[in-house]
Design an enzyme around this catalytic site. Sequence first.
Site, PDB file in Angstrom:
ATOM      1  N   ASP A 184       0.857  -1.183   0.000  1.00 20.62           N
ATOM      2  CA  ASP A 184       0.000   0.000   0.000  1.00 20.62           C
ATOM      3  C   ASP A 184       0.893   1.232   0.000  1.00 20.62           C
ATOM      4  OD1 ASP A 184      -2.750   1.267   0.525  1.00 20.62           O
ATOM      5  OD2 ASP A 184      -1.519   2.116   2.119  1.00 20.62           O
ATOM      6  N   GLU A 268      -1.480  -1.540  -5.824  1.00 18.43           N
ATOM      7  CA  GLU A 268      -2.722  -0.942  -6.301  1.00 18.43           C
ATOM      8  C   GLU A 268      -2.433  -0.206  -7.593  1.00 18.43           C
ATOM      9  OE1 GLU A 268      -5.242   0.660  -2.536  1.00 18.43           O
ATOM     10  OE2 GLU A 268      -3.459   1.740  -3.112  1.00 18.43           O
ATOM     11  N   ASP A 366      -3.235   1.139   6.870  1.00 15.03           N
ATOM     12  CA  ASP A 366      -2.480   0.830   5.653  1.00 15.03           C
ATOM     13  C   ASP A 366      -2.047  -0.644   5.620  1.00 15.03           C
ATOM     14  OD1 ASP A 366      -2.759   3.474   4.980  1.00 15.03           O
ATOM     15  OD2 ASP A 366      -0.764   4.064   5.661  1.00 15.03           O
TER      16      ASP A 366
END
Length: 384
Positions: A184, A268, A366
């Site tokens: 992340d 991501e 996170d």
Amino acid sequence: MSKQAYKFRLYPTRKQVQTLVWTLDRCRELYNAALQERRDAYRMTGTSITYYDQANQLPEIKEIREEYKDIHSQVLQDVLRKADKAFKAFFARCKRGDTPGFPRYKGKGHFDSFCYPQTGFSLTHDNRVCLSKIGSMKVKLHREIKGTVKTCTIKREGDLWHVVFACEVEPEPLDENSEAVGIDLGLLHFATLSDGSTIENPRYYRKAQKQLEHLQQALSRKKRGSTRRKKAVKAVTKAHRKVANQRKDFLHKESRRLVNSYGFIVFEELQPANMSKRPKPKQDGNGTYLPNGAASKGGLNKSILDAGWGLFQQFCRYKAANAGREVLFVNPTYTSQVCSGCGSIVKKELSERWHSCECGCSLDRDHNAAINILALGRSIQEQS
Ligand SMILES: [Zn+2]
């Protein structure tokens, strides 16, 4: 085959600098003319002009404007290819229904590189780069070039000149590794890994950011067109370059570490829509940021933090490709809201740093997201 770019500092003589600058100016002129022709054709007749239509005109251009004979043909062809690419991107934007906006003309000082796409350049054994129509100049080869050199690009960065060799290299696979990680990327920590560890932004970022702010404020107080202003612009450019180099260094080290430690890395996808919500930095004619309050700060944050994420993913991707390891990108929707323990949605504001769920799952926001990212990556991997 994977690709690798090598960038080295060039040391042209004063006279060569003049030739390089002159070449950039001619290339810029050609680029703008190529855009103009395409715009006119599109507006008046709705037709599109191809790269070949334009490349076929080069001999004629050289007859009318003899100075263009002093530039290597392939360099000129490459300029036309750039214009072609800009137009193709424009049509792609039209097709997607985005606000298109014609490709832009390049103003003075906004055309900073030209490329020998195949021939016209060579590297000698005594560390010199020979450029057709320009001459041979000293180059600092601070690292060994591996693979086959495909293209040679000359770049102006402030007062400095660099050469970039794009090479094709044989992959160098690393040993099999079954370790997997979800990552992340964030503002508080540069990265949070699915094992709960973090990668922090180096401390010198803050220092460099402070320095940049100071320099930018100093620049804003200088009168337009003054010598002092020119000096201040130079200082800002230099500081930006320093930050960019430090950042690249940091990103190279951390991406190398990840690729060496994990066989499967999940990120991501970055959302360009979210990033453009930040205030847009205003630029003046010299390509430096103008002080416009929040906007200039946004510009700084953008150049220091946002750019890092994209580059980081890019570095991980090509290092992994070269090492025979896998990098996957997953859709970021809900990764921070879903509970990594039970899968239910736990809504939270951006300011809430902790995830705690009724199922008993309680961990850093996170960290929770990184675990979800890894799980998404694994499920995609299993499907394929
Ligand atoms: Zn839960």
